[in-house]
Design an enzyme around this catalytic site. Structure first.
Site, PDB file in Angstrom:
ATOM      1  N   VAL A 133       0.840  -1.204   0.000  1.00  0.00           N
ATOM      2  CA  VAL A 133       0.000   0.000   0.000  1.00  0.00           C
ATOM      3  C   VAL A 133       0.877   1.256   0.000  1.00  0.00           C
ATOM      4  O   VAL A 133       0.625   2.215  -0.751  1.00  0.00           O
ATOM      5  CB  VAL A 133      -0.958  -0.002   1.217  1.00  0.00           C
ATOM      6  CG1 VAL A 133      -1.775   1.279   1.260  1.00  0.00           C
ATOM      7  CG2 VAL A 133      -1.871  -1.225   1.165  1.00  0.00           C
ATOM      8  N   GLU A 192     -10.632   5.965   5.858  1.00  0.00           N
ATOM      9  CA  GLU A 192     -11.489   5.339   4.839  1.00  0.00           C
ATOM     10  C   GLU A 192     -10.955   3.985   4.401  1.00  0.00           C
ATOM     11  O   GLU A 192     -11.705   3.026   4.179  1.00  0.00           O
ATOM     12  CB  GLU A 192     -11.606   6.279   3.627  1.00  0.00           C
ATOM     13  CG  GLU A 192     -12.479   5.770   2.514  1.00  0.00           C
ATOM     14  CD  GLU A 192     -13.947   5.626   2.919  1.00  0.00           C
ATOM     15  OE1 GLU A 192     -14.585   6.636   3.214  1.00  0.00           O
ATOM     16  OE2 GLU A 192     -14.430   4.476   2.962  1.00  0.00           O
ATOM     17  N   ILE A 238     -13.526   0.930  -1.558  1.00  0.00           N
ATOM     18  CA  ILE A 238     -14.967   1.220  -1.546  1.00  0.00           C
ATOM     19  C   ILE A 238     -15.254   2.352  -0.562  1.00  0.00           C
ATOM     20  O   ILE A 238     -14.974   2.211   0.628  1.00  0.00           O
ATOM     21  CB  ILE A 238     -15.790  -0.023  -1.128  1.00  0.00           C
ATOM     22  CG1 ILE A 238     -15.413  -1.226  -1.987  1.00  0.00           C
ATOM     23  CG2 ILE A 238     -17.271   0.269  -1.217  1.00  0.00           C
ATOM     24  CD1 ILE A 238     -16.032  -2.535  -1.515  1.00  0.00           C
ATOM     25  N   LYS A 269     -13.571  -4.366  11.130  1.00  0.00           N
ATOM     26  CA  LYS A 269     -14.317  -3.519  10.191  1.00  0.00           C
ATOM     27  C   LYS A 269     -15.755  -3.332  10.665  1.00  0.00           C
ATOM     28  O   LYS A 269     -16.317  -2.237  10.559  1.00  0.00           O
ATOM     29  CB  LYS A 269     -14.255  -4.136   8.794  1.00  0.00           C
ATOM     30  CG  LYS A 269     -12.838  -4.106   8.206  1.00  0.00           C
ATOM     31  CD  LYS A 269     -12.696  -5.009   6.998  1.00  0.00           C
ATOM     32  CE  LYS A 269     -11.276  -4.977   6.447  1.00  0.00           C
ATOM     33  NZ  LYS A 269     -11.016  -5.999   5.427  1.00  0.00           N
ATOM     34  N   GLY A 319      -5.719  -4.867  -1.652  1.00  0.00           N
ATOM     35  CA  GLY A 319      -4.734  -4.678  -2.723  1.00  0.00           C
ATOM     36  C   GLY A 319      -4.084  -3.313  -2.646  1.00  0.00           C
ATOM     37  O   GLY A 319      -4.626  -2.376  -2.047  1.00  0.00           O
TER      38      GLY A 319
HETATM   39  N1  HSE Z   1      -7.046  -9.337   4.291  1.00  0.00           N
HETATM   40  C1  HSE Z   1      -8.165  -8.491   3.968  1.00  0.00           C
HETATM   41  C2  HSE Z   1      -9.076  -9.209   2.982  1.00  0.00           C
HETATM   42  C3  HSE Z   1      -7.784  -7.168   3.385  1.00  0.00           C
HETATM   43  O1  HSE Z   1      -8.836 -10.360   2.624  1.00  0.00           O
HETATM   44  O2  HSE Z   1     -10.055  -8.608   2.592  1.00  0.00           O
HETATM   45  C4  HSE Z   1      -7.290  -6.213   4.412  1.00  0.00           C
HETATM   46  O3  HSE Z   1      -8.230  -5.981   5.396  1.00  0.00           O
END
Ligand code: HSE
Length: 444
Positions: free
Chosen positions: A27, A141, A148, A217, A319
């Site tokens: 990132v 974000e 998204i 999340k 990603g």
């Molecule tokens: N490892 C997470 C996923 C991405 O597979 O969506 C980062 O939170």
């Protein structure tokens, strides 16, 4: 009400924003490259140039391409505290070190952009307090579903609405595994190996497959949606390790697929008392629900609000570039405030709703039982559900090697009642075992 103790009047139009980039993994590298590539446009969008003045890495001896070597340092704290740094971008991951760095930045009045869901979900209170005390911005974000836009829409666009439910597929690795199992009929282990081979799953997939990533999340989404502090520890969590090819086949037989869902819900009891439920578990989702068609490693977040109705946000949830896109959106927002003054909408936990116990949620259930194939079994099982006030929607019986497999789908029922019913059913002589209980979410 949260108090802001100082007001940022801005450095002035055309002034440069000095950025510290903490972390140069996938990132960090993408963010660095795009910030340089779009530098002129970013200047226009922010009201002044945005300049990366240092990049903190853990190991200076490692060769790194695509970065000015003069910017590299392994002393992240000194970089954060430098006078020429206005904005700190944290893309290191983990909790302890980022927490120290982010707190130091916020306390020094420097705005922070972070992609770190574990940090935000675990320490939101102290981060928000530090940001409020100094008047700095704290943006994240990228912490939920990467590219998204969902944190911003919940916080800003839906600030005038009343959100009742957020249901998301927020982990790409597990969605890839479950989707591949659904497509191929293969086992969990085979599809985990495939996800690892393709680079979706980490060598240690625990955070993804046991639902920790999704729980962080969910905590962030629930906090924003319901103006209530919800931390990762408040989120009920089950992962996907136990999901079998037989579960997927059983879901298919009732027109469903299985998804790992993050659910955030406003519950209202019979006295009108509200509470918040946040939970992560694999659930059956009817194939005609929008979330059922979210395939491969994509993410999607489905929001239900009083006035807006139903909204769906869909796209890349992981990603380098997709995560950098969200990071850079926040970098522009924070930079604009640093240059022109003002502050983004911050913490809002005024509602402070209690966290509901997991037993008090209402949902539907798909229960698979292995029974003796003899007179009266179905009646005995049905009676257990009826005794606890649980109504059955469908009942299906399949032959099995020794006995029969009885599959019921319930109407809405309370988790506590379902749990007691399963105990009752298990004690019937003709019931050999209750093989699986899965929840069913989303209207069909
Ligand atoms: N490892 C997470 C996923 C991405 O597979 O969506 C980062 O939170």
């Amino acid at each position: 009400m949260t108090q802001q103790t100082s007001y940022n009047t801005g450095k002035g139009a055309g002034e440069t924003v000095g950025v510290a980039l903490l972390g140069f993994g996938t990132v960090g590298q993408a963010a660095y490259r795009l910030m340089n590539e779009y530098a002129d446009e970013f200047t226009e969008r922010a009201g002044g140039p945005i300049e990366i003045r240092g990049v903190a890495v853990s190991d200076l001896s490692r060769p790194r391409e695509g970065v000015d070597p003069d910017l590299l340092t392994d002393d992240a704290m000194s970089l954060v505290l430098r006078d020429d740094i206005d904005l700190v971008v944290e893309v290191i991951g983990g909790i302890d070190l980022p927490r120290k760095l982010v707190l130091a930045a916020l306390r020094a009045g420097k705005s922070v952009v972070t992609a770190n869901k574990a940090l935000v979900a675990a320490h939101a209170d102290e981060l928000a307090e530090a940001a409020d005390a100094s008047g700095a911005d704290l943006f994240f974000e990228a912490a939920v579903a990467a590219a998204i836009p969902v944190v911003g829409p919940l916080r800003r666009s839906l600030a005038g609405d009343r959100v009742n439910r957020v249901m998301g597929i927020v982990n790409g690795t597990t969605n890839f595994i479950l989707d591949a199992m659904d497509e191929s009929g293969a086992s969990y282990d085979e599809m985990l190996a495939e996800a690892t081979r393709l680079g979706y799953a980490e060598a240690d997939p625990t955070a993804d497959v046991d639902g920790y990533d999704a729980a962080s999340k969910a905590a962030i989404l629930a906090s924003i949606a319901f103006h209530t502090r919800v931390s990762a520890d408040d989120v009920y969590r089950e992962g996907v390790r136990e999901i079998t090819a037989a579960d997927i086949a059983s879901a298919k037989a009732v027109g469903c697929t299985i998804k790992l869902l993050a659910l955030c819900e406003r519950l209202v009891d019979s006295d009108g008392k509200e509470s918040v439920s946040a939970r992560v578990y694999p659930a059956l989702v009817p194939r005609n629900h929008p979330l059922a068609s979210v395939s491969q490693s994509f993410n999607a977040v489905f929001v239900e609000a009083e006035a807006a109705g139903r909204l769906m946000f869909y796209g890349n949830g992981a990603g380098g570039n997709p995560t950098a896109s969200a990071v850079l959106g926040d970098v522009i927002g924070a930079s604009r405030n640093i240059v022109l003054g003002g502050r983004a909408p911050g913490e809002s936990v005024y509602a402070s709703l209690p966290i509901a116990s997991f037993g008090s949620i209402d949902t539907r259930y798909h229960v698979v039982m292995h029974v003796k194939d003899q007179v009266g079994v179905l009646a005995d099982v049905a009676k257990c559900f009826a005794n606890r006030g649980i109504s059955l929607k469908t009942v299906r019986q399949e032959g099995s090697e020794n006995g029969a497999r009885l599959v019921v789908v319930t109407h809405m029922a309370r988790e506590d009642d379902l749990e007691k019913t399963v105990a009752d059913v298990s004690s019937i002589d003709t019931v050999l075992s209750v093989e699986r209980v899965l929840r069913m979410e989303g209207d069909d």
